[in-house]
Design a protein around this motif. Structure first.
Motif, PDB file in Angstrom:
ATOM      1  N   ASN A 192      14.693 -46.051  39.119  1.00 52.38           N
ATOM      2  CA  ASN A 192      13.579 -46.756  39.741  1.00 52.38           C
ATOM      3  C   ASN A 192      12.555 -45.752  40.251  1.00 52.38           C
ATOM      4  OD1 ASN A 192      14.406 -49.639  39.705  1.00 52.38           O
ATOM      5  ND2 ASN A 192      16.188 -48.779  40.735  1.00 52.38           N
ATOM      6  N   PRO A 193      11.274 -46.000  39.945  1.00 52.05           N
ATOM      7  CA  PRO A 193      10.239 -45.081  40.429  1.00 52.05           C
ATOM      8  C   PRO A 193      10.128 -45.143  41.954  1.00 52.05           C
ATOM      9  CG  PRO A 193       9.255 -46.974  39.311  1.00 52.05           C
ATOM     10  CD  PRO A 193      10.741 -47.102  39.175  1.00 52.05           C
ATOM     11  N   VAL A 194       9.944 -43.980  42.558  1.00 55.59           N
ATOM     12  CA  VAL A 194       9.665 -43.858  43.987  1.00 55.59           C
ATOM     13  C   VAL A 194       8.464 -42.928  44.130  1.00 55.59           C
ATOM     14  CG1 VAL A 194      12.029 -44.335  44.753  1.00 55.59           C
ATOM     15  CG2 VAL A 194      11.367 -42.003  44.235  1.00 55.59           C
ATOM     16  N   THR A 195       7.934 -42.829  45.314  1.00 53.33           N
ATOM     17  CA  THR A 195       6.706 -42.074  45.553  1.00 53.33           C
ATOM     18  C   THR A 195       6.748 -40.666  44.977  1.00 53.33           C
ATOM     19  OG1 THR A 195       6.324 -43.337  47.560  1.00 53.33           O
ATOM     20  CG2 THR A 195       5.123 -41.268  47.329  1.00 53.33           C
ATOM     21  N   ASP A 196       7.852 -39.962  45.186  1.00 51.76           N
ATOM     22  CA  ASP A 196       7.900 -38.559  44.773  1.00 51.76           C
ATOM     23  C   ASP A 196       8.811 -38.309  43.570  1.00 51.76           C
ATOM     24  OD1 ASP A 196      10.140 -39.167  46.210  1.00 51.76           O
ATOM     25  OD2 ASP A 196      10.222 -37.273  47.309  1.00 51.76           O
ATOM     26  N   GLY A 197       9.049 -39.328  42.737  1.00 54.05           N
ATOM     27  CA  GLY A 197       9.877 -39.125  41.548  1.00 54.05           C
ATOM     28  C   GLY A 197      10.612 -40.376  41.119  1.00 54.05           C
ATOM     29  N   THR A 198      11.900 -40.237  40.894  1.00 51.58           N
ATOM     30  CA  THR A 198      12.729 -41.331  40.402  1.00 51.58           C
ATOM     31  C   THR A 198      14.022 -41.395  41.201  1.00 51.58           C
ATOM     32  OG1 THR A 198      11.861 -41.016  38.164  1.00 51.58           O
ATOM     33  CG2 THR A 198      13.912 -42.249  38.357  1.00 51.58           C
ATOM     34  N   MET A 199      14.399 -42.595  41.607  1.00 49.35           N
ATOM     35  CA  MET A 199      15.672 -42.810  42.292  1.00 49.35           C
ATOM     36  C   MET A 199      16.702 -43.214  41.242  1.00 49.35           C
ATOM     37  SD  MET A 199      17.613 -43.000  44.965  1.00 49.35           S
ATOM     38  CE  MET A 199      16.479 -42.928  46.332  1.00 49.35           C
ATOM     39  N   LEU A 200      17.781 -42.440  41.137  1.00 45.38           N
ATOM     40  CA  LEU A 200      18.876 -42.743  40.219  1.00 45.38           C
ATOM     41  C   LEU A 200      20.010 -43.361  41.035  1.00 45.38           C
ATOM     42  CD1 LEU A 200      20.321 -40.466  37.467  1.00 45.38           C
ATOM     43  CD2 LEU A 200      21.834 -41.634  39.057  1.00 45.38           C
ATOM     44  N   THR A 201      20.436 -44.552  40.627  1.00 41.12           N
ATOM     45  CA  THR A 201      21.569 -45.213  41.262  1.00 41.12           C
ATOM     46  C   THR A 201      22.668 -45.358  40.218  1.00 41.12           C
ATOM     47  OG1 THR A 201      20.093 -46.442  42.720  1.00 41.12           O
ATOM     48  CG2 THR A 201      22.353 -47.261  42.508  1.00 41.12           C
TER      49      THR A 201
END
Length: 114
Positions: free
Chosen positions: A74-83
């Motif tokens: 998922n995109p986040v402000t400073d990159g990508t969140m991997l879950t």
């Protein structure tokens, strides 16, 4: 995958084979510092480019103990969140062992991406 997957400090580089499509297979082999060979494989159940992967997971030594891995991006402000969610384990010990392994591999992935 071969730059961050598996156990650090093995005497050989990991080997990864993948057919990244629904129904496609993957196989990853690696060697631990004691030169013990490990091989895991599975089938991709869901592939959503840049968003989600879901795949079965079974070690060569215990193919009857298949589990399920889901990776969401998922995109986040400073990159990508991997879950990463790994479920349907045979035992609590297997769950805990995989948790340690995934955390170590994901730490190496994070370091590689910096």
């Amino acid at each position: 995958m071969t730059q961050w997957w598996g156990v650090a400090g093995g005497p050989k580089s990991p080997i990864a084979e993948t057919d990244l499509r629904v129904g496609g297979r993957f196989r990853v082999q690696f060697w631990d510092p004691k030169n013990e060979h490990h091989s895991v494989s599975g089938i991709y159940r869901e592939v959503v480019p840049n968003r989600k992967l879901a795949f079965s997971w079974a070690w060569q030594t215990t193919p009857e103990r298949e589990s399920l891995v889901t990776i969401e991006l998922n995109p986040v402000t400073d990159g990508t969140m991997l879950t990463l969610t790994h479920e349907q384990f045979f035992s609590e010990q297997a769950r805990d062992d995989h948790g340690r392994g995934w955390n170590a591999s994901l730490d190496r992935l994070e370091a590689l991406l910096r």
